[in-house]
Structure formats: C-alpha cells, structure tokens
Design a protein around this motif. Structure first.
Motif, PDB file in Angstrom:
ATOM      1  N   ARG A 137       0.856  -1.183   0.000  1.00 30.93           N
ATOM      2  CA  ARG A 137       0.000   0.000   0.000  1.00 30.93           C
ATOM      3  C   ARG A 137       0.895   1.237   0.000  1.00 30.93           C
ATOM      4  NH1 ARG A 137      -5.249  -0.751   1.718  1.00 30.93           N
ATOM      5  NH2 ARG A 137      -5.279   1.370   2.581  1.00 30.93           N
ATOM      6  N   LYS A 138       0.870   1.999  -1.092  1.00 30.28           N
ATOM      7  CA  LYS A 138       1.732   3.169  -1.211  1.00 30.28           C
ATOM      8  C   LYS A 138       1.467   4.191  -0.112  1.00 30.28           C
ATOM      9  CE  LYS A 138       2.382   2.959  -6.248  1.00 30.28           C
ATOM     10  NZ  LYS A 138       2.144   3.664  -7.531  1.00 30.28           N
ATOM     11  N   GLY A 139       0.208   4.276   0.320  1.00 29.76           N
ATOM     12  CA  GLY A 139      -0.121   5.243   1.353  1.00 29.76           C
ATOM     13  C   GLY A 139       0.445   4.905   2.713  1.00 29.76           C
ATOM     14  N   ASP A 140       0.798   3.632   2.922  1.00 27.71           N
ATOM     15  CA  ASP A 140       1.376   3.217   4.203  1.00 27.71           C
ATOM     16  C   ASP A 140       2.884   3.462   4.220  1.00 27.71           C
ATOM     17  OD1 ASP A 140      -1.127   2.408   4.825  1.00 27.71           O
ATOM     18  OD2 ASP A 140      -0.690   0.266   4.918  1.00 27.71           O
ATOM     19  N   TYR A 141       3.550   2.942   3.170  1.00 24.28           N
ATOM     20  CA  TYR A 141       5.012   2.993   3.141  1.00 24.28           C
ATOM     21  C   TYR A 141       5.482   2.450   1.800  1.00 24.28           C
ATOM     22  CZ  TYR A 141       9.882   2.250   4.611  1.00 24.28           C
ATOM     23  OH  TYR A 141      11.253   2.290   4.721  1.00 24.28           O
ATOM     24  N   SER A 142       6.542   3.044   1.246  1.00 25.84           N
ATOM     25  CA  SER A 142       6.990   2.630  -0.096  1.00 25.84           C
ATOM     26  C   SER A 142       8.479   2.331  -0.200  1.00 25.84           C
ATOM     27  CB  SER A 142       6.651   3.725  -1.126  1.00 25.84           C
ATOM     28  OG  SER A 142       5.260   3.908  -1.219  1.00 25.84           O
ATOM     29  N   ASN A 143       9.244   2.558   0.849  1.00 26.62           N
ATOM     30  CA  ASN A 143      10.706   2.497   0.740  1.00 26.62           C
ATOM     31  C   ASN A 143      11.260   1.086   0.938  1.00 26.62           C
ATOM     32  OD1 ASN A 143      13.336   3.488   0.446  1.00 26.62           O
ATOM     33  ND2 ASN A 143      13.552   3.801   2.645  1.00 26.62           N
ATOM     34  N   TYR A 144      10.692   0.120   0.234  1.00 27.68           N
ATOM     35  CA  TYR A 144      11.173  -1.249   0.354  1.00 27.68           C
ATOM     36  C   TYR A 144      12.402  -1.448  -0.539  1.00 27.68           C
ATOM     37  CZ  TYR A 144       6.667  -1.920   2.575  1.00 27.68           C
ATOM     38  OH  TYR A 144       5.583  -1.801   3.414  1.00 27.68           O
ATOM     39  N   ARG A 145      13.374  -2.145  -0.001  1.00 33.23           N
ATOM     40  CA  ARG A 145      14.643  -2.322  -0.709  1.00 33.23           C
ATOM     41  C   ARG A 145      15.016  -3.802  -0.767  1.00 33.23           C
ATOM     42  NH1 ARG A 145      18.746   2.044   1.833  1.00 33.23           N
ATOM     43  NH2 ARG A 145      20.014   1.286   0.096  1.00 33.23           N
ATOM     44  N   LYS A 146      16.051  -4.099  -1.536  1.00 27.68           N
ATOM     45  CA  LYS A 146      16.558  -5.464  -1.598  1.00 27.68           C
ATOM     46  C   LYS A 146      18.057  -5.441  -1.346  1.00 27.68           C
ATOM     47  CE  LYS A 146      17.535  -5.554  -6.559  1.00 27.68           C
ATOM     48  NZ  LYS A 146      17.360  -6.295  -7.825  1.00 27.68           N
ATOM     49  N   ARG A 147      18.618  -6.611  -1.124  1.00 26.33           N
ATOM     50  CA  ARG A 147      20.057  -6.759  -0.975  1.00 26.33           C
ATOM     51  C   ARG A 147      20.627  -7.408  -2.222  1.00 26.33           C
ATOM     52  NH1 ARG A 147      20.639  -9.804   4.710  1.00 26.33           N
ATOM     53  NH2 ARG A 147      21.405 -11.312   3.210  1.00 26.33           N
ATOM     54  N   PHE A 148      21.923  -7.260  -2.416  1.00 27.08           N
ATOM     55  CA  PHE A 148      22.536  -7.870  -3.590  1.00 27.08           C
ATOM     56  C   PHE A 148      22.436  -9.390  -3.550  1.00 27.08           C
ATOM     57  CE2 PHE A 148      25.994  -8.196  -0.561  1.00 27.08           C
ATOM     58  CZ  PHE A 148      26.675  -9.356  -0.919  1.00 27.08           C
ATOM     59  N   ASP A 149      22.280  -9.953  -2.356  1.00 27.55           N
ATOM     60  CA  ASP A 149      22.205 -11.412  -2.243  1.00 27.55           C
ATOM     61  C   ASP A 149      20.833 -11.914  -1.812  1.00 27.55           C
ATOM     62  OD1 ASP A 149      22.278 -10.432   0.338  1.00 27.55           O
ATOM     63  OD2 ASP A 149      23.574 -12.030   1.101  1.00 27.55           O
ATOM     64  N   ASN A 150      19.857 -11.006  -1.750  1.00 31.48           N
ATOM     65  CA  ASN A 150      18.511 -11.421  -1.366  1.00 31.48           C
ATOM     66  C   ASN A 150      17.503 -10.406  -1.873  1.00 31.48           C
ATOM     67  OD1 ASN A 150      16.060 -12.052   0.091  1.00 31.48           O
ATOM     68  ND2 ASN A 150      17.319 -13.284   1.459  1.00 31.48           N
ATOM     69  N   PRO A 151      16.567 -10.838  -2.724  1.00 35.25           N
ATOM     70  CA  PRO A 151      15.629  -9.893  -3.335  1.00 35.25           C
ATOM     71  C   PRO A 151      14.369  -9.626  -2.512  1.00 35.25           C
ATOM     72  CG  PRO A 151      15.286 -12.048  -4.277  1.00 35.25           C
ATOM     73  CD  PRO A 151      16.403 -12.200  -3.268  1.00 35.25           C
TER      74      PRO A 151
END
Length: 514
Positions: free
Chosen positions: A485-499
């Motif tokens: 939900r964009k209205g809740d939170y959007s800053n999700y990231r990944k790691r080079f060794d885990n998506p």
C-alpha cells in the motif's frame, strides 16, 4: 511600482516552490507510524532461537547489529566504520563506532564483539558463520587501541569478511553467565543494538511487535513500530488496510498492476524448488542414468506455467544461479524428453514415496511430478506433512524422495559447497547417500584459491560435475511478488544477495540521500 510587485510575486512564488520542494523532501523522509506484515511463528528473534528459515533469520537481523551490512550493491559499513583486509597474515581489522548502545542503555564495545565470537565458539547460534565443518575459522582476536578489533583467521577464504562481518553481536553483560542459551528466555534475552527493539513476541499467535529504538546510533528507523500479525486472507487484509505489504501469487497480480493505490515488487528469487532423493533408501537412484532420466522426464517449463503463470525461471543443473559471476552456462542441460528418459531407464521400475509439505502449491507440484515420472516407470506416492516435520525428516534422512524449496543462493558462489560437499554439515540441505571425491576436492580448492580467475575455473569445474552427476535435481526458481500500500510505506529495498524486501534491514530504515 510594477517592478516591486513583480519582484514580490517572484519572491512569493519562489517561496511557494521552496515550501513544496521542502515538503516533498520531508515526505520522502517521513517516519510512518506502523508497518504491518503477515505473522507466523519463526521463533524468538535472537540468534539462538530464531528459525533457520528466512522470516526467522531476518527478524533477528533487525534487532541485532553486525560489523557490516548489505545493500543492493554489496557490503557497507555498520558497527564498523571501515575495515582493512591483510591477506598476508589472513586478518581483518575493523574500526568501530564509539556511540553504540544496547537496547537496555549500556554501551556496546569491542569487548562485546570479542565475547560474541568466543561465546559462539562454545554455543553456536542457529546461523553459524564462524565454523567450517565444526572447526572455528578464527585463530586470534585482538582488541586494539583507538576502538579497533582485529581478527586473524586460520586460513585464507574469500568469505572471511562476510562470515565475521555479518555475525550478530550479542551483549556480554547478559550472556556471559548463561550456559544454556538455547533454553534461556530470561531478562535481556531479546536485547540487541539494532534500530528496533522487541516489544512483543507470541509463538502461539505467530505475532511480533518491534518499536523504534530512540538511541539507535545509525540510520534512523523509518517507522515507529513494526508489526507481524496473524491474518487468514492476506489479499483481503491488504485491501482492508490491515497490513501494509504481502506476498502474492501470480494468480492475483493483475488486479494490482494498474492500480495507483498499490506498488509492486517483482524479483527473481535466490530460492529454488528442488527434487531430492535418498540414495541410501532408494538404491536404484545410485545409477546416474536413472537420475538423468528423472531430469529429462520432468517438464520443468510446464511446472512454471501451471504453478507460477510464467513468473519463474528454470534452475541450473549446476546449482549456481545464472546471475552469479561464477555461473557456468556450458554444462549438461536436460530439456524435457520422455523418449530420452525411457532410453536411460532401460525398463527399470521404481516404487517410492515423495515427501512434501502441506503447502497447496507444493502438493500440486508433487502431483505433476508424479504424473511425469509415471510415464517412465517411476511410481510415486505423495505424502504431505507440515513443513517443520518435512524439514526434520529430510534433515534426518527419513525420506525416499522429497520436494523442497530452499534459498541461500545469493552472494558468493561458495554456497554450492555447503550443499554438495559430502562432509558438509548443513542439515536440511545435505544430500543423503552421495559422495564424489573429485567434487569434494574441487569445492575445497576453490575456497582457498586467492586468484579470482583460477577460482572461477574451479567453480566452473564443480558445476560441470554437479550437472553431470545430478546428486539432486534443481527444478525452478519462482519470482517473488510483493504488493504494498503506497499510502502506508513505499521504501522497500533489496540486498545484492537477497531480493525479498521484508528480509532486508534497510527496508525499514530512512533511505539516506546520495
């Protein structure tokens, strides 16, 4: 007068633009009240009690810090501001931050780091990074002046930085008097130094609540609170606003693709479904041609189409994923061919049981594999149990065939050694009843090789042997699909060794400006 008015208007407009620009910046950096996720019990979030599965390990990562961390590109400083690698004496020296506190307010020092490694030597945690086949990789630990700590290793390995650098540091003042950490649930057993601290954990409900740690030394938490709550219908919970992000199947992805209210994260996973067999219990599988026949007989492309709607990729018979720089594309391949499979079987028949979890998709996959293998004389009976029981039976060798999904296939390609080395002690991933001295020698040689080109040649050779021998059959890797939900939170990231965004510590921290 007109000039004055124009100047006033210009200044006014510039001010408005500045306010808007500032507001946008503030919006990007805004701390949200809560990020809620789907709950399920994966153990208490400390290094001794969390589940080996991803949702267990990465909750612990949020609570406990390490010397280094991982982002999209590689290793980044964390408790250590910087580090120096000396390959002459096989040592790494870390320059530490000085303003770090534990969740109970006491300072974290180099003594805690030294204590952690020595304590883990006596009482290995769930994720044991400082031992290789039961032997400690550390020769000496020295606390140096100016808040530095030096680790000298028993031998060179390209993994030494990651191994020691990502160990979860525990507080000496809590654990030094505990001689049974697996059983301890007393005061401070969930005290770490990470950006969030544990407020609630219920194994019965599978619920967790973490609260932002106000005295965290590093990048600030992006939420005041993280929660994992039990939900019966993830899609409904997302659309009602009960949770902020969920993992979805390909069957429902279309309803979110063009919906501005939601964001999508689609990444090929560093997990693979794999068909394993126990050569001690199914003697016919000791014949390499039978193993090859199985590989030809299973229509893996069809599995992706039927089970993932195309959101997946065939796994390499050599195990190492294609995105890895050490991947060897020139290995034996097994395109679907019932005719080829029958030729290799030579009219042999096998009756056996295939063990799977009670996950509906895995049960369906087992049924499809059963249909394919029946065409070449291999008759399987599908036995479904809960995932923990399945994992335990596989770990203890109590199976004939089994269907698994396992990760840990990102990062350095040495992960192949933990699966295929005959002396590996990697539990559920260990292959029962298979040993190949040539493969063992190659896998150990690459671990000690300092020359990158020569190491790559060794890993290429290992993949060639694995693809030809087929100690097990990697099937395919599914795409991970997350809707948020964009209205809740959007800053999700990944790691080079885990998506997986929920398995990434940085997903829950304010993203720093570059």
């Amino acid at each position: 007068m007109k000039k004055i008015v124009k100047s006033f208007i210009l200044v006014f407009l510039l001010g408005i633009i500045s306010i808007i620009s500032y507001a946008k910046t503030e919006t990007k950096q805004k701390v949200v009240d809560v990020i809620r996720m789907q709950g399920e019990d994966y153990g208490a979030p400390n290094p001794f009690k969390n589940s080996i599965r991803g949702p267990g390990k990465y909750k612990t990562d949020i609570i406990y810090d390490s010397l280094i961390e991982k982002d999209e590109k590689g290793f980044i400083p964390w408790l250590a501001k910087k580090w120096t690698i000396d390959n002459k004496d096989d040592s790494i020296t870390f320059d530490l931050h000085t303003n770090v506190k534990w969740h109970d307010g006491k300072p974290l020092t180099a003594e805690d780091i030294k204590f952690t490694i020595e304590y883990y030597d006596k009482f290995p945690p769930v994720v044991d990074q400082t031992h290789d086949n039961g032997e400690s990789i550390i020769r000496k630990i020295e606390i140096l002046p100016n808040n530095k700590i030096k680790f000298t290793f028993k031998k060179y390995s390209p993994l030494n930085l990651e191994r020691i650098g990502t160990v979860k540091i525990i507080p000496k003042h809590i654990w030094e008097k505990i001689d049974n950490p697996l059983a301890y649930t007393g005061e401070g057993y969930l005290v770490g130094s990470g950006p969030y601290k544990v407020i609630e954990y219920s194994s019965d409900k599978g619920s967790y609540a973490f609260e932002a740690f106000d005295d965290f030394w590093g990048i600030k938490p992006a939420a005041k609170r993280l929660e994992w709550i039990p939900i019966s219908d993830p899609v409904l919970a997302l659309e009602r606003g009960e949770v902020s992000i969920i993992s979805v199947s390909p069957n429902v992805i279309d309803r979110y693709k063009n919906n501005k209210k939601y964001g999508l994260v689609i990444e090929n996973s560093f997990h693979t479904f794999r068909l394993v067999w126990n050569q001690k219990k199914v003697k016919e599988i000791q014949n390499k041609n039978v193993r090859k026949a199985i590989a030809y007989a299973i229509n893996r492309e069809s599995l992706i189409d039927k089970l993932e709607k195309g959101y997946g990729h065939l796994s390499s018979p050599g195990y190492i994923v294609p995105s890895n720089p050490m991947y060897n594309a020139n290995i034996t391949k097994y395109p679907y061919s019932v005719k080829k499979a029958k030729e290799l079987m030579k009219n042999k028949t096998i009756d056996a049981t295939i063990l799977v979890s009670n996950n509906p998709k895995e049960i369906k996959m087992a049924e499809l594999i059963k249909i394919d293998l029946a065409k070449i004389g291999i008759n399987l009976t599908v036995k479904s149990v809960d995932a923990k029981s399945r994992d335990n039976d596989v770990k203890n060798g109590n199976y004939e065939f089994a269907l698994l999904k396992y990760g840990s296939m990102g990062g350095d390609a040495d992960y192949v050694r933990n699966v295929y080395l005959s002396t590996a002690k990697s539990g559920i991933q260990r292959i029962q009843g298979y040993k190949n001295k040539e493969l063992d020698d190659v896998l150990m040689a690459q671990l000690l090789e300092k020359d990158t080109k020569k190491r790559k040649e060794l890993l290429y050779k290992a993949q060639e042997i694995i693809a030809d021998e087929l100690p097990m059959l990697p099937l395919y890797s599914e795409d991970f699909i997350y809707v948020y939900r964009k209205g809740d939170y959007s800053n999700y990231r990944k790691r080079f060794d885990n998506p997986v965004p929920l398995f990434t510590k940085l997903s829950f921290l304010i993203k720093e400006k570059k």
